[in-house]
Enzyme design. Structure first.
Site, PDB file in Angstrom:
ATOM      1  N   ARG A  73       0.884  -1.359  -0.122  1.00  0.00           N
ATOM      2  CA  ARG A  73       0.046   0.006  -0.052  1.00  0.00           C
ATOM      3  C   ARG A  73       0.972   1.394  -0.186  1.00  0.00           C
ATOM      4  O   ARG A  73       1.813   1.269   0.700  1.00  0.00           O
ATOM      5  CB  ARG A  73      -0.994   0.068   1.316  1.00  0.00           C
ATOM      6  CG  ARG A  73      -1.640   1.410   1.303  1.00  0.00           C
ATOM      7  CD  ARG A  73      -2.814   1.242   2.488  1.00  0.00           C
ATOM      8  NE  ARG A  73      -3.612   2.455   2.375  1.00  0.00           N
ATOM      9  CZ  ARG A  73      -4.542   2.544   2.962  1.00  0.00           C
ATOM     10  NH1 ARG A  73      -4.907   1.682   3.989  1.00  0.00           N
ATOM     11  NH2 ARG A  73      -5.146   3.799   3.333  1.00  0.00           N
ATOM     12  N   ARG A  96      -7.288   2.236  -2.653  1.00  0.00           N
ATOM     13  CA  ARG A  96      -6.249   1.424  -1.901  1.00  0.00           C
ATOM     14  C   ARG A  96      -6.410   0.139  -2.113  1.00  0.00           C
ATOM     15  O   ARG A  96      -7.254  -0.638  -2.351  1.00  0.00           O
ATOM     16  CB  ARG A  96      -6.190   1.735  -0.467  1.00  0.00           C
ATOM     17  CG  ARG A  96      -7.381   1.480   0.367  1.00  0.00           C
ATOM     18  CD  ARG A  96      -8.858   2.310   0.236  1.00  0.00           C
ATOM     19  NE  ARG A  96      -8.574   3.778   0.404  1.00  0.00           N
ATOM     20  CZ  ARG A  96      -8.675   4.076   1.789  1.00  0.00           C
ATOM     21  NH1 ARG A  96      -9.252   3.428   2.720  1.00  0.00           N
ATOM     22  NH2 ARG A  96      -8.458   5.268   1.883  1.00  0.00           N
ATOM     23  N   ASP A 104      -6.923  -1.955   3.240  1.00  0.00           N
ATOM     24  CA  ASP A 104      -7.198  -1.108   4.269  1.00  0.00           C
ATOM     25  C   ASP A 104      -7.600  -1.949   5.222  1.00  0.00           C
ATOM     26  O   ASP A 104      -8.615  -2.595   5.343  1.00  0.00           O
ATOM     27  CB  ASP A 104      -8.077  -0.015   3.851  1.00  0.00           C
ATOM     28  CG  ASP A 104      -8.350   0.933   4.896  1.00  0.00           C
ATOM     29  OD1 ASP A 104      -7.439   1.298   5.593  1.00  0.00           O
ATOM     30  OD2 ASP A 104      -9.508   1.425   5.092  1.00  0.00           O
ATOM     31  N   ASP A 122      -8.725  -1.501   9.168  1.00  0.00           N
ATOM     32  CA  ASP A 122      -9.170  -0.767  10.256  1.00  0.00           C
ATOM     33  C   ASP A 122      -9.695  -1.276  11.561  1.00  0.00           C
ATOM     34  O   ASP A 122     -10.372  -2.476  11.224  1.00  0.00           O
ATOM     35  CB  ASP A 122     -10.295   0.301   9.811  1.00  0.00           C
ATOM     36  CG  ASP A 122      -9.846   1.218   8.689  1.00  0.00           C
ATOM     37  OD1 ASP A 122      -8.546   1.575   8.703  1.00  0.00           O
ATOM     38  OD2 ASP A 122     -10.616   1.469   8.088  1.00  0.00           O
TER      39      ASP A 122
HETATM   40  C1  X6L Z   1     -19.728  12.809   4.396  1.00  0.00           C
HETATM   41  C2  X6L Z   1     -18.655  12.861   4.623  1.00  0.00           C
HETATM   42  C3  X6L Z   1     -20.285  11.408   4.304  1.00  0.00           C
HETATM   43  C4  X6L Z   1     -17.474  11.883   4.433  1.00  0.00           C
HETATM   44  C5  X6L Z   1     -19.386  10.376   4.238  1.00  0.00           C
HETATM   45  C6  X6L Z   1     -17.526   8.191   4.601  1.00  0.00           C
HETATM   46  C7  X6L Z   1     -15.691   9.599   4.408  1.00  0.00           C
HETATM   47  C8  X6L Z   1     -16.524   7.064   4.346  1.00  0.00           C
HETATM   48  C9  X6L Z   1     -14.706   8.427   4.278  1.00  0.00           C
HETATM   49  C10 X6L Z   1     -17.928  10.677   4.365  1.00  0.00           C
HETATM   50  C11 X6L Z   1     -17.082   9.325   4.411  1.00  0.00           C
HETATM   51  C12 X6L Z   1     -15.352   7.354   4.424  1.00  0.00           C
HETATM   52  C13 X6L Z   1     -14.053   2.588   1.971  1.00  0.00           C
HETATM   53  C14 X6L Z   1     -14.851   3.246   1.180  1.00  0.00           C
HETATM   54  C15 X6L Z   1     -13.454   4.455   1.996  1.00  0.00           C
HETATM   55  C16 X6L Z   1     -14.216   1.172   2.018  1.00  0.00           C
HETATM   56  C17 X6L Z   1     -16.147   1.701   0.511  1.00  0.00           C
HETATM   57  C18 X6L Z   1     -14.009   6.084   4.310  1.00  0.00           C
HETATM   58  C19 X6L Z   1     -12.686   6.400   4.076  1.00  0.00           C
HETATM   59  N1  X6L Z   1     -13.047   3.328   2.444  1.00  0.00           N
HETATM   60  N2  X6L Z   1     -16.062   3.024   0.499  1.00  0.00           N
HETATM   61  N3  X6L Z   1     -14.637   4.563   1.301  1.00  0.00           N
HETATM   62  N4  X6L Z   1     -15.552   0.652   1.137  1.00  0.00           N
HETATM   63  N5  X6L Z   1     -17.451   0.963  -0.032  1.00  0.00           N
HETATM   64  O1  X6L Z   1     -13.719   0.397   2.357  1.00  0.00           O
HETATM   65  O2  X6L Z   1     -14.658   5.095   4.711  1.00  0.00           O
HETATM   66  S1  X6L Z   1     -12.351   5.980   2.321  1.00  0.00           S
HETATM   67 MG    MG Z   2     -11.096   2.406   6.209  1.00  0.00          MG
HETATM   68 MG    MG Z   3      -7.405   2.752   7.371  1.00  0.00          MG
END
Ligand code: X6L
Ligand code: MG
Ligand code: MG
Length: 173
Positions: free
Chosen positions: A83, A92, A95, A97
């Site tokens: 990564r 990515r 990931d 968490d």
């Molecule tokens: C408003 C603002 C609404 C921010 C949502 C949600 C930001 C999730 C970051 C958010 C907001 C994230 C994955 C992903 C990411 C994953 C899927 C994050 C961080 N990681 N989408 N997006 N799966 N489906 O593992 O989770 S980036």
């Molecule tokens: Mg994450």
């Molecule tokens: Mg993470």
């Protein structure tokens, strides 16, 4: 022994192989016992939506690592899969968490547990609920309650491979 739930996601390259590789690396850690792996879900990206769909799973492990040691283990697995940090919320290879660590609330500079936004993310809640049919403790109960209010279809969550499919991680079956 500590009960820990990890969320694993990938949306670059051979996503299925990335998940398998990450789990093999976790199994290889002598102080980690991988107890349960959810089905694999294909999920629409959230946060930054202009990127490929993810595969997401949740893994239940038991470990003698402290939460800060477990964070380092997760980062080591991410590094072993190659990564590279691009931009925040960007695509990515893998990931990992920490969602839950026992029933603890952890707030350090490097680690927040429960994961601060886990209750808003269907891609976390759906696999988490699948492997915790009887929710024990306030955090899992809240996860179950929250999921009832989400519509998985609207959230873009699709079952991609059932965990009963023994082609996935046959070493665990
Ligand atoms: C408003 C603002 C609404 C921010 C949502 C949600 C930001 C999730 C970051 C958010 C907001 C994230 C994955 C992903 C990411 C994953 C899927 C994050 C961080 N990681 N989408 N997006 N799966 N489906 O593992 O989770 S980036
Ligand atoms: Mg994450
Ligand atoms: Mg993470």
């Amino acid at each position: 022994m500590n009960d820990v739930y990890l969320s694993i996601g990938t949306n670059i390259g051979e996503r299925y192989e990335n998940l398998q590789h990450a789990i093999e690396l976790l199994i290889g850690k002598e102080r980690v016992e991988v107890v349960r792996i959810s089905s694999i879900y294909e999920t629409a990206a959230v946060g930054y939506t202009d990127q490929a769909d993810f595969l997401n799973i949740v893994v239940y492990i038991r470990t003698s690592y402290s939460s800060s040691e477990m964070l380092k283990v997760c980062q080591a697995v991410e590094n072993e899969l190659g990564r590279v940090r691009e931009f925040r919320w960007g695509p990515r290879i893998i990931d990992l968490d920490i969602l839950l660590y026992n029933h603890e609330n952890i707030e350090t500079e490097s680690l927040l547990v429960p994961h601060p936004r886990m209750y808003e993310r269907a891609f976390v809640l759906v696999p988490l609920i699948e492997i915790t049919p009887t929710p024990v403790g306030e955090q899992l109960q809240r996860a179950h309650e929250t999921l009832k209010q989400l519509n998985c279809q609207e959230e873009g969550i699709m079952l991609w491979k059932e965990s009963s499919d023994t082609r996935f991680m046959p070493s665990l079956k």
